[in-house]
Design a protein around this motif. Structure first.
Motif, mmCIF file in Angstrom:
data_model
loop_
_atom_site.group_PDB
_atom_site.id
_atom_site.type_symbol
_atom_site.label_atom_id
_atom_site.label_comp_id
_atom_site.label_asym_id
_atom_site.label_seq_id
_atom_site.Cartn_x
_atom_site.Cartn_y
_atom_site.Cartn_z
ATOM 1 N N SER A 31 -56.735 32.247 -21.891
ATOM 2 C CA SER A 31 -58.190 32.230 -21.766
ATOM 3 C C SER A 31 -58.851 32.187 -23.133
ATOM 4 O O SER A 31 -59.811 31.454 -23.361
ATOM 5 C CB SER A 31 -58.667 33.464 -21.005
ATOM 6 N N GLN A 32 -58.316 33.000 -24.022
ATOM 7 C CA GLN A 32 -58.890 33.064 -25.364
ATOM 8 C C GLN A 32 -58.750 31.715 -26.068
ATOM 9 O O GLN A 32 -59.667 31.282 -26.776
ATOM 10 C CB GLN A 32 -58.195 34.168 -26.163
ATOM 11 N N LEU A 33 -57.635 31.052 -25.845
ATOM 12 C CA LEU A 33 -57.428 29.744 -26.460
ATOM 13 C C LEU A 33 -58.464 28.743 -25.976
ATOM 14 O O LEU A 33 -59.018 27.974 -26.763
ATOM 15 C CB LEU A 33 -56.016 29.228 -26.138
ATOM 16 N N VAL A 34 -58.728 28.758 -24.675
ATOM 17 C CA VAL A 34 -59.681 27.799 -24.107
ATOM 18 C C VAL A 34 -61.081 28.036 -24.670
ATOM 19 O O VAL A 34 -61.759 27.111 -25.117
ATOM 20 C CB VAL A 34 -59.694 27.907 -22.568
ATOM 21 N N HIS A 37 -61.362 27.148 -28.335
ATOM 22 C CA HIS A 37 -61.415 25.704 -28.545
ATOM 23 C C HIS A 37 -62.843 25.203 -28.377
ATOM 24 O O HIS A 37 -63.342 24.410 -29.183
ATOM 25 C CB HIS A 37 -60.478 24.997 -27.560
ATOM 26 N N GLU A 38 -63.500 25.674 -27.338
ATOM 27 C CA GLU A 38 -64.897 25.292 -27.102
ATOM 28 C C GLU A 38 -65.787 25.806 -28.226
ATOM 29 O O GLU A 38 -66.661 25.098 -28.722
ATOM 30 C CB GLU A 38 -65.374 25.874 -25.761
ATOM 31 N N PHE A 39 -65.554 27.054 -28.588
ATOM 32 C CA PHE A 39 -66.334 27.658 -29.666
ATOM 33 C C PHE A 39 -66.187 26.866 -30.957
ATOM 34 O O PHE A 39 -67.173 26.526 -31.612
ATOM 35 C CB PHE A 39 -65.877 29.101 -29.870
ATOM 36 N N HIS A 40 -64.951 26.562 -31.276
ATOM 37 C CA HIS A 40 -64.675 25.861 -32.523
ATOM 38 C C HIS A 40 -65.379 24.519 -32.571
ATOM 39 O O HIS A 40 -65.976 24.148 -33.597
ATOM 40 C CB HIS A 40 -63.164 25.673 -32.677
ATOM 41 N N ILE A 48 -68.551 26.384 -39.754
ATOM 42 C CA ILE A 48 -68.137 27.786 -39.744
ATOM 43 C C ILE A 48 -67.109 27.977 -38.647
ATOM 44 O O ILE A 48 -67.012 27.185 -37.729
ATOM 45 C CB ILE A 48 -69.357 28.720 -39.517
ATOM 46 N N ARG A 49 -66.325 29.066 -38.761
ATOM 47 C CA ARG A 49 -65.320 29.354 -37.742
ATOM 48 C C ARG A 49 -65.542 30.769 -37.202
ATOM 49 O O ARG A 49 -66.421 31.514 -37.693
ATOM 50 C CB ARG A 49 -63.914 29.199 -38.323
ATOM 51 N N ALA A 50 -64.728 31.131 -36.237
ATOM 52 C CA ALA A 50 -64.977 32.374 -35.494
ATOM 53 C C ALA A 50 -64.998 33.615 -36.389
ATOM 54 O O ALA A 50 -65.946 34.412 -36.298
ATOM 55 C CB ALA A 50 -63.955 32.520 -34.366
ATOM 56 N N PRO A 51 -63.984 33.835 -37.231
ATOM 57 C CA PRO A 51 -64.003 35.049 -38.052
ATOM 58 C C PRO A 51 -65.238 35.114 -38.948
ATOM 59 O O PRO A 51 -65.851 36.184 -39.093
ATOM 60 C CB PRO A 51 -62.722 34.921 -38.879
ATOM 61 N N GLN A 52 -65.605 33.982 -39.526
ATOM 62 C CA GLN A 52 -66.778 33.954 -40.397
ATOM 63 C C GLN A 52 -68.046 34.286 -39.621
ATOM 64 O O GLN A 52 -68.938 34.969 -40.141
ATOM 65 C CB GLN A 52 -66.921 32.573 -41.053
ATOM 66 N N PHE A 53 -68.119 33.798 -38.405
ATOM 67 C CA PHE A 53 -69.298 34.112 -37.587
ATOM 68 C C PHE A 53 -69.409 35.606 -37.335
ATOM 69 O O PHE A 53 -70.488 36.199 -37.455
ATOM 70 C CB PHE A 53 -69.233 33.358 -36.250
ATOM 71 N N SER A 54 -68.292 36.215 -36.980
ATOM 72 C CA SER A 54 -68.344 37.655 -36.698
ATOM 73 C C SER A 54 -68.701 38.433 -37.958
ATOM 74 O O SER A 54 -69.389 39.456 -37.896
ATOM 75 C CB SER A 54 -67.000 38.132 -36.122
ATOM 76 N N GLN A 126 -74.158 31.487 -27.723
ATOM 77 C CA GLN A 126 -74.563 31.965 -26.399
ATOM 78 C C GLN A 126 -74.485 30.854 -25.366
ATOM 79 O O GLN A 126 -74.176 31.105 -24.194
ATOM 80 C CB GLN A 126 -75.978 32.546 -26.462
ATOM 81 N N THR A 127 -74.754 29.640 -25.794
ATOM 82 C CA THR A 127 -74.633 28.515 -24.867
ATOM 83 C C THR A 127 -73.193 28.371 -24.384
ATOM 84 O O THR A 127 -72.939 28.207 -23.193
ATOM 85 C CB THR A 127 -75.082 27.210 -25.558
ATOM 86 N N VAL A 128 -72.261 28.432 -25.332
ATOM 87 C CA VAL A 128 -70.845 28.322 -24.969
ATOM 88 C C VAL A 128 -70.443 29.477 -24.060
ATOM 89 O O VAL A 128 -69.816 29.283 -23.017
ATOM 90 C CB VAL A 128 -69.961 28.320 -26.231
ATOM 91 N N ASP A 129 -70.827 30.680 -24.462
ATOM 92 C CA ASP A 129 -70.417 31.848 -23.698
ATOM 93 C C ASP A 129 -71.033 31.833 -22.292
ATOM 94 O O ASP A 129 -70.368 32.208 -21.323
ATOM 95 C CB ASP A 129 -70.837 33.129 -24.429
#
Lengths: 158, 158
Positions: A31-34, A37-40, A48-54, A126-129
């Motif tokens: 699930s996290q991979l899917v 992938h969308e987030f990325h 930017i990537r996920a760690p940088q966003f957080s 938020q759109t992705v989520d």
DNA sequence: TATTGTTATACTCTATAACTATA
DNA sequence: TATAGTTATAGAGTATAACAATA
């Protein structure tokens, strides 16, 4: 409970996955991979990537926070944080200055550019989520978040 | 000074995480990291890691399966599968032979040693998974698995 | 031409150990 | 001594492009 036993969970290719779909760890990973992938793909335009966003989110909510505290909060080692913060600083989204009361520490802040970027990222993220949450139904998202939080807190106290 | 902690989402260190705990992607990532860490430590004695375990499970449930089909099932690219299969073969847990009807393809099987190892892994893996499931309460595990499956395969009827 | 397995490569995240400068 | 930030390094997962053998 009976349905778990006799349901042969096969993918499109007709491959039997056996125990895997019954494992919380495996299902979390897939699930996290899917989602990742969308987030990325969605935030690629913002470079930017996920760690940088957080990290941006944490700095925004905790002005003058120190790298060491980000490390503890996100589970990223101090050593691995260094290149991430350097990248954000080089990109002009965060600023660093030596802490006034502790010469060893740094005080981190978002630049105005960083604030603007984070605001744009909020909309994208938020759109992705929401797209995934929508498939879960109204209480599905809340239930999932609650279960995951339980998983997190129950595990760390072991 | 000590405000209500519940209204604000803070970690032990008093760091405000802002939007992050409300994001399915973030919570999935954190949860997956925690479980993976436990998994990794538990199966280290068997000298195997998570992707390799899932490969063993797939081969066991689908004798004579081809690498290409494993790739599609687990979301691991064919290129990245090569060193994993080579490692498993070198460790004596799987065997490869050219497919009789297709000279390009390989037919994969577990060796007797591989079957024994997988059986030991099943016990270890289920122990780890049960420990997390226990913290979720009686229905928590099933609910979580159902939600994750829904997330993976889009909206199916609940 | 398309597919299977493969090689090579690059990038990212993760995990440790050790160093510096400050406290 | 203890901590904060850093450097260096190694490992592992992920992502493409291109190739030879086969279909």
């Amino acid at each position: 409970m009976e349905k778990n036993r006799d349901s042969r969970r096969k993918l499109a290719g007709g491959v039997e996955l056996g125990l895997l779909p019954r494992l919380v760890g495996y299902m979390l990973r897939q699930s996290q991979l899917v989602i990742h992938h969308e987030f990325h793909a969605a935030v690629k335009q913002e470079n930017i990537r996920a760690p940088q966003f957080s990290i941006l989110e944490i700095i925004h909510r905790n002005p003058s926070i120190r790298p060491s505290d980000i490390s503890k909060s996100l589970g990223i080692s101090r050593a691995n944080l260094v290149p991430l913060l350097a990248e954000l600083e080089a990109g002009g989204t965060i600023s660093r200055k030596t802490d006034e009361t502790d010469g060893r520490a740094q005080a981190l802040h978002l630049t105005p550019s960083g604030v603007a970027k984070l605001k744009r990222l909020h909309r994208i993220v938020q759109t992705v989520d929401e797209r995934f949450a929508a498939s879960l139904g109204p209480d599905g998202r809340e239930t999932l978040l609650r279960l995951l939080q339980t998983l997190l807190h129950g595990a760390t106290s072991a």
